[in-house]
Scaffold this active site. Structure first.
Site, PDB file in Angstrom:
ATOM      1  N   ARG A  35       0.823  -1.217   0.000  1.00  0.00           N
ATOM      2  CA  ARG A  35       0.000   0.000   0.000  1.00  0.00           C
ATOM      3  C   ARG A  35       0.856   1.266   0.000  1.00  0.00           C
ATOM      4  O   ARG A  35       0.429   2.304  -0.512  1.00  0.00           O
ATOM      5  CB  ARG A  35      -0.934  -0.003   1.211  1.00  0.00           C
ATOM      6  CG  ARG A  35      -2.092  -0.967   1.034  1.00  0.00           C
ATOM      7  CD  ARG A  35      -2.968  -1.036   2.264  1.00  0.00           C
ATOM      8  NE  ARG A  35      -4.235  -1.683   1.951  1.00  0.00           N
ATOM      9  CZ  ARG A  35      -5.183  -1.906   2.836  1.00  0.00           C
ATOM     10  NH1 ARG A  35      -5.014  -1.554   4.102  1.00  0.00           N
ATOM     11  NH2 ARG A  35      -6.319  -2.481   2.474  1.00  0.00           N
ATOM     12  N   LYS A 197     -14.938 -18.080   4.631  1.00  0.00           N
ATOM     13  CA  LYS A 197     -16.385 -18.047   4.873  1.00  0.00           C
ATOM     14  C   LYS A 197     -17.213 -17.669   3.663  1.00  0.00           C
ATOM     15  O   LYS A 197     -16.921 -16.704   2.984  1.00  0.00           O
ATOM     16  CB  LYS A 197     -16.677 -17.011   5.969  1.00  0.00           C
ATOM     17  CG  LYS A 197     -16.194 -17.427   7.334  1.00  0.00           C
ATOM     18  CD  LYS A 197     -16.980 -16.666   8.394  1.00  0.00           C
ATOM     19  CE  LYS A 197     -16.098 -16.046   9.431  1.00  0.00           C
ATOM     20  NZ  LYS A 197     -16.309 -14.649   9.642  1.00  0.00           N
ATOM     21  N   GLY A 353      -7.639  -9.108   1.073  1.00  0.00           N
ATOM     22  CA  GLY A 353      -6.437  -8.984   1.887  1.00  0.00           C
ATOM     23  C   GLY A 353      -5.525 -10.194   1.796  1.00  0.00           C
ATOM     24  O   GLY A 353      -4.355 -10.087   1.408  1.00  0.00           O
ATOM     25  N   GLY A 376     -12.033  -5.267   1.817  1.00  0.00           N
ATOM     26  CA  GLY A 376     -13.476  -5.023   1.877  1.00  0.00           C
ATOM     27  C   GLY A 376     -13.946  -4.036   0.826  1.00  0.00           C
ATOM     28  O   GLY A 376     -15.036  -4.188   0.265  1.00  0.00           O
TER      29      GLY A 376
HETATM   30  N1  ATP Z   1      -9.793 -25.322   4.109  1.00  0.00           N
HETATM   31  C1  ATP Z   1      -9.641 -24.316   4.956  1.00  0.00           C
HETATM   32  N2  ATP Z   1      -9.896 -24.476   6.256  1.00  0.00           N
HETATM   33  C2  ATP Z   1      -9.728 -23.454   7.136  1.00  0.00           C
HETATM   34  N3  ATP Z   1      -9.316 -22.222   6.775  1.00  0.00           N
HETATM   35  C3  ATP Z   1      -9.053 -22.003   5.485  1.00  0.00           C
HETATM   36  C4  ATP Z   1      -9.202 -23.028   4.507  1.00  0.00           C
HETATM   37  N4  ATP Z   1      -8.875 -22.516   3.313  1.00  0.00           N
HETATM   38  C5  ATP Z   1      -8.523 -21.238   3.518  1.00  0.00           C
HETATM   39  N5  ATP Z   1      -8.619 -20.913   4.804  1.00  0.00           N
HETATM   40  C6  ATP Z   1      -8.264 -19.633   5.456  1.00  0.00           C
HETATM   41  O1  ATP Z   1      -9.009 -18.572   4.919  1.00  0.00           O
HETATM   42  C7  ATP Z   1      -8.348 -17.366   5.232  1.00  0.00           C
HETATM   43  C8  ATP Z   1      -8.612 -16.319   4.193  1.00  0.00           C
HETATM   44  O2  ATP Z   1      -9.985 -16.128   4.052  1.00  0.00           O
HETATM   45  P1  ATP Z   1     -10.645 -14.748   3.667  1.00  0.00           P
HETATM   46  O3  ATP Z   1     -12.060 -15.032   3.373  1.00  0.00           O
HETATM   47  O4  ATP Z   1     -10.323 -13.740   4.721  1.00  0.00           O
HETATM   48  O5  ATP Z   1      -9.887 -14.395   2.288  1.00  0.00           O
HETATM   49  P2  ATP Z   1      -9.257 -13.020   1.791  1.00  0.00           P
HETATM   50  O6  ATP Z   1      -8.493 -13.260   0.566  1.00  0.00           O
HETATM   51  O7  ATP Z   1      -8.516 -12.367   2.903  1.00  0.00           O
HETATM   52  O8  ATP Z   1     -10.441 -12.143   1.384  1.00  0.00           O
HETATM   53  P3  ATP Z   1     -10.930 -10.813   2.109  1.00  0.00           P
HETATM   54  O9  ATP Z   1      -9.750  -9.960   2.457  1.00  0.00           O
HETATM   55  O10 ATP Z   1     -11.772 -10.213   1.073  1.00  0.00           O
HETATM   56  O11 ATP Z   1     -11.680 -11.259   3.324  1.00  0.00           O
HETATM   57  C9  ATP Z   1      -6.883 -17.707   5.321  1.00  0.00           C
HETATM   58  O12 ATP Z   1      -6.393 -17.321   6.578  1.00  0.00           O
HETATM   59  C10 ATP Z   1      -6.847 -19.222   5.143  1.00  0.00           C
HETATM   60  O13 ATP Z   1      -5.970 -19.868   6.030  1.00  0.00           O
HETATM   61  O1  3PG Z   2      -7.396  -2.802   5.570  1.00  0.00           O
HETATM   62  C1  3PG Z   2      -8.490  -2.405   5.134  1.00  0.00           C
HETATM   63  O2  3PG Z   2      -9.319  -3.166   4.596  1.00  0.00           O
HETATM   64  C2  3PG Z   2      -8.765  -0.929   5.165  1.00  0.00           C
HETATM   65  O3  3PG Z   2      -7.652  -0.216   5.595  1.00  0.00           O
HETATM   66  C3  3PG Z   2      -9.993  -0.604   5.979  1.00  0.00           C
HETATM   67  O4  3PG Z   2      -9.798  -0.906   7.322  1.00  0.00           O
HETATM   68  P1  3PG Z   2     -11.055  -1.117   8.285  1.00  0.00           P
HETATM   69  O5  3PG Z   2     -11.718  -2.392   7.863  1.00  0.00           O
HETATM   70  O6  3PG Z   2     -10.497  -1.148   9.684  1.00  0.00           O
HETATM   71  O7  3PG Z   2     -11.990   0.052   8.071  1.00  0.00           O
END
Ligand code: ATP
Ligand code: 3PG
Length: 395
Positions: A35, A197, A353, A376
């Protein structure tokens, strides 16, 4: 919406909302500076015009005022190195110190304000607080795409106090790339959804069903689908209250002629631990006491083929618990397929993320078309919501 290219900043102080909400380790070292790097072109443009830069951001979610671990002072050295310039620091984002430092800032200089969220007025979208912030600069620049889904004082309310309000290069690139995927996707269009999720991603999945040719669902969320179809998923992650929803998504995909792909097989483990015993299992048949922690080799092959034949790829969420080496192969395999598709001319956008962090730490960041700095914010944009930070610049 006006962009910084429409403005000459000579002799002006640009008050820039950036999203420097970056991960820090226990020693306050930045572990992923994507970032920060992303903001460099915006800062250079203003300095090259002959203006001065005042940066404001949040860091983390402080609850009750200032907290050492959320101080932006930890970023100062890193920023000075990244920008090849000393960065001054105001120990408050409003008040005498900030005003004096902002007033005495010369053209070509950079000032960073302390964490905006040390004031609850920031997240409350307080008008008086926004007005105080606005007094620090002549032109408002919003480059904080990652925070554009928040209607906060510095991201939205503040814009009303400026004659001149523009988006920075990060904001512009993020919106252009997201629009390209949502509105002008070349087909075949494949969306890859993973992560933990379904509940977090349900709105975007529903929206995407109207647009994509292929929807690949991997990661933890896939087991809820298998359970909904009557499979045995052992101790894998499941959202019991989303079983019906998963069923209806499968049905919707059929009706809309979307090729919905779930992983055929999984790498299963007998504990949530990198050193657990592992095996490969078909996904409708995981024994009690075992849990799926990564997609299996067959699923990796099927997914890769679909991805490599695509012309547009959107990826959000890892295919497994990629933080543990033994369960990172599926995510790496999919990342390789996305890179291959990109080399073959596809447009690939990685968002979220964890998926963005996975792609960057695996070293694929510059081999895909675009890695979003938004978590998000990108999801909400993809769901069709108007982001308050964007709306404020359009008014
Ligand atoms: N089979 C699984 N069982 C348990 N946890 C899992 C599995 N597959 C993935 N994960 C966990 O899911 C997490 C990521 O999920 P998340 O939904 O937050 O995705 P993301 O890419 O961060 O999307 P966002 O930032 O939009 O939420 C990771 O920490 C990963 O370890
Ligand atoms: O890391 C993020 O997704 C942004 O910086 C927003 O942060 P926040 O979810 O704490 O508002």
């Amino acid at each position: 919406m006006k962009s910084i290219d429409d403005v000459n900043f000579e002799g002006k102080k640009a008050l820039i909302r950036v999203d420097f909400n970056v991960p820090l380790n226990g020693d306050y070292q930045i572990t992923d500076d994507t970032r920060i790097k992303a903001a460099i072109p915006t800062i250079h443009k203003i300095l090259n015009d002959g203006g001065a830069v005042i940066l404001m951001s949040h860091l983390g979610r402080p609850k009750t005022g200032p907290e050492e671990k959320f101080s932006l002072k930890h970023l100062v050295n890193h920023l000075s190195t990244a920008f090849h310039k000393p960065v001054k620091f105001a120990e408050d984002c409003i008040g005498e110190d900030a005003v004096t430092l902002a007033e005495s800032l010369s053209n070509g200089e950079i000032l960073l304000l302390e964490n905006l969220r040390f004031y609850k007025e920031e997240t409350a979208g307080d008008q008086a607080f926004a007005k105080k912030l606005s007094a620090l600069g002549d032109i408002y620049v919003n480059d904080a795409f990652g925070t554009a889904h928040r209607a906060h004082a510095s991201t939205a309310v503040i814009a009303d106090f400026f004659e001149e309000k523009v988006c920075g290069y990060v904001m512009k690139a993020e919106l252009d790339n997201a629009k390209r995927v949502l509105e002008q996707a070349e087909k075949p269009f494949t969306a890859i959804m993973g992560g933990a999720k379904i509940s977090d991603k349900i709105l975007i999945i529903e929206k995407l069903l109207d647009r994509v040719d292929n929807l690949i669902i991997g990661g933890g969320m896939s087991y809820t689908f298998f359970k909904a179809m009557g499979g045995n998923i052992g101790n894998s992650l499941v959202e019991e209250e989303k079983l019906e929803l998963a069923k209806s998504l499968i049905q919707n995909a059929k009706e809309k002629n979307v090729n919905l792909q779930l992983p055929i097989d999984s790498i299963i483990a007998d504990a949530f631990d990198n050193n657990a015993n592992t095996a490969t299992a078909q996904n409708h048949n995981i024994a009690e006491g075992w849990m799926g922690l990564d997609i299996g080799p067959q699923a990796g092959e099927v997914f890769s083929k679909i991805i490599e034949d695509s012309k547009t790829v959107l990826w959000n969420g890892p295919m497994g618990v990629f933080e543990m080496e033994n369960f990172s192969n599926g995510t790496i395999k999919v990342a390789n397929a996305v890179v291959k598709a990109t080399e073959n001319g596809a447009f690939s956008l990685i968002g979220g993320g964890d998926s963005a962090a996975a792609v960057n730490t695996l070293g694929f960041g510059d081999k895909v078309s675009y890695v979003s700095t938004g978590g998000g914010a990108l999801l909400e944009y993809m769901e069709g919501k108007i982001l308050p930070g964007v709306r404020a610049l359009e008014n």
